[in-house]
Design a protein around this motif. Structure first.
Motif, PDB file in Angstrom:
ATOM      1  N   UNK A  67       0.740  -0.974  -0.007  1.00 36.12           N
ATOM      2  CA  UNK A  67       0.008  -0.140   0.056  1.00 36.12           C
ATOM      3  C   UNK A  67       0.891   1.212  -0.181  1.00 36.12           C
ATOM      4  N   UNK A  68       1.679   1.264   0.660  1.00 38.50           N
ATOM      5  CA  UNK A  68       2.709   2.367   0.929  1.00 38.50           C
ATOM      6  C   UNK A  68       3.753   2.509  -0.421  1.00 38.50           C
TER       7      UNK A  68
ATOM      8  N   UNK B  93       1.517   4.065  -2.856  1.00 40.50           N
ATOM      9  CA  UNK B  93       1.447   5.550  -2.439  1.00 40.50           C
ATOM     10  C   UNK B  93       2.173   6.484  -2.569  1.00 40.50           C
ATOM     11  N   UNK B  94       3.580   6.005  -2.349  1.00 40.23           N
ATOM     12  CA  UNK B  94       4.883   6.828  -2.343  1.00 40.23           C
ATOM     13  C   UNK B  94       4.994   7.267  -3.815  1.00 40.23           C
TER      14      UNK B  94
ATOM     15  N   UNK C  21       2.767   7.846  -6.235  1.00 40.26           N
ATOM     16  CA  UNK C  21       2.073   8.938  -6.433  1.00 40.26           C
ATOM     17  C   UNK C  21       2.527  10.296  -5.659  1.00 40.26           C
TER      18      UNK C  21
ATOM     19  N   UNK D  48      11.753   2.183   1.246  1.00 39.80           N
ATOM     20  CA  UNK D  48      11.173   3.211   1.899  1.00 39.80           C
ATOM     21  C   UNK D  48       9.801   2.921   2.478  1.00 39.80           C
TER      22      UNK D  48
ATOM     23  N   UNK E 284       8.521   1.895   6.483  1.00 39.76           N
ATOM     24  CA  UNK E 284       7.358   2.446   7.155  1.00 39.76           C
ATOM     25  C   UNK E 284       6.601   1.217   7.625  1.00 39.76           C
TER      26      UNK E 284
END
Lengths: 221, 221
Positions: free
Chosen positions: B42-43, B46-47, B49, B66, B70
């Motif tokens: 998910x991250x 998102x990162x 974007x 990264x 997280x």
């Protein structure tokens, strides 16, 4: 020596509790209000990022409707247009966080400049601020809708510099959204992350200058 | 009359099961492998974007590290650099979905042109494809790293047109990621959404031309 500062506040999640909408969601999704509210918010933010990348800007009020529709579909209970309208209307009556009003009032009394800066377009933002009776404390209400570029683009943050003439690092930028703080830090603002849900710092290599769990420490600045 | 077509495959989540990493995560997060894998993915997305919006491109291998960091922080169990390296190495041994190999092989036998198009930079993408032994079926391996613009930007999708000279609508674009399909549809490709987790269509007003739950129907095109 003047100690007047400029504080820029994000709205959704920072001054206002977006999940206070959960109660209204319960009407149509009994027992699932919180879950709907979570998905709704998650998709609302994601759709701003995606539309930004696609070069397909749409106002936040439309994005918010699209995100609600997805959340309802995901939970297998599509809403009628009328039901959507009612929930979107409820989005204009979100609750302030308990300390928001007092913090704004204190900062204003001290002579600081207070700016609101939001992804929200005027259509949904102004009724919210008016109902919450906080407009008297605010010097400028800014919406990314003016430039049609969502946060965290530099173009969005630049709106603030177009409004007040101050060096970026003198401007204190406040948001509960870690990604918003990362964007604002990259842009050059002094950042204070209101980390309301005790999240780790986003992996974007832009850690905040300050981190608080609520807005309460601000009046002591 | 030739019926040869160009099929463009997304990699992560479409040909390969990103959540097959969950097993490796179990080593460091006993009982939480699946949850770590979910947050990681998910991250990671998102990162891409967020970096796109911030104008701060970094290669997917860095973004993936990264995002893992997280996820580990969120679960209160930070990883050492060595542990991170091991999990990132495991990301180069993701499992293919059960039908991926056979579908690629069938399409190739029929004389179609097969393209791989991924957010992954060559550093992480090529070892994955090589280990899975699918490179023989692929005519072109394309990475957004060439243009340093992530999907769903038009600039990223344009890479495909720079590689093969065909009208956009003759190109069949395949992805399990609803947002990727929305971007590809907006760009003008013919889209087939491999909706593996039975999600609703994204609220981006770009519904797919076709929708399947696996890649299996493709060889009958």
């Amino acid at each position: 020596m003047t100690t007047n500062k400029t504080f820029v506040f994000d709205v959704y999640g920072t001054l206002f509790d977006v999940h206070s909408i959960g109660k209204a969601c319960e009407t149509y999704f009994p027992g699932k209000g919180e879950s709907i509210s979570e998905t709704w918010r998650q998709k609302q933010i994601q759709y701003t990022f995606l539309r930004q990348a696609m070069g397909k800007y749409a106002p936040f009020s439309e994005v918010t409707r699209d995100a609600l529709r997805f959340a309802a579909d995901l939970h297998g209970r599509p809403l009628s247009l009328k039901e959507e309208d009612r929930l979107l209307e409820a989005y204009q009556s979100l609750s302030l966080f308990p300390e928001s009003l007092e913090v704004l009032s204190h900062l204003k009394e001290k002579g600081h400049t207070l700016i609101i800066f939001s992804n929200g377009d005027p259509l949904m933002l102004h009724p919210l601020l008016k109902k919450a009776q906080i407009t008297n404390y605010i010097d400028h209400i800014l919406s990314v809708d003016t430039v049609k570029q969502y946060k965290p683009t530099p173009a969005a943050y630049h709106l603030i510099l177009d409004t007040i003439e101050e060096p970026r690092s003198d401007i204190v930028f406040l948001s509960s959204n870690g990604w918003d703080i990362s964007g604002a830090k990259a842009f050059g603002f002094t950042t204070a992350w209101i980390n309301r849900s005790a999240q780790p710092v986003e992996g974007l290599h832009q850690p905040p200058h300050y981190e608080y769990s609520t807005l309460n420490p601000l009046p002591t600045w």
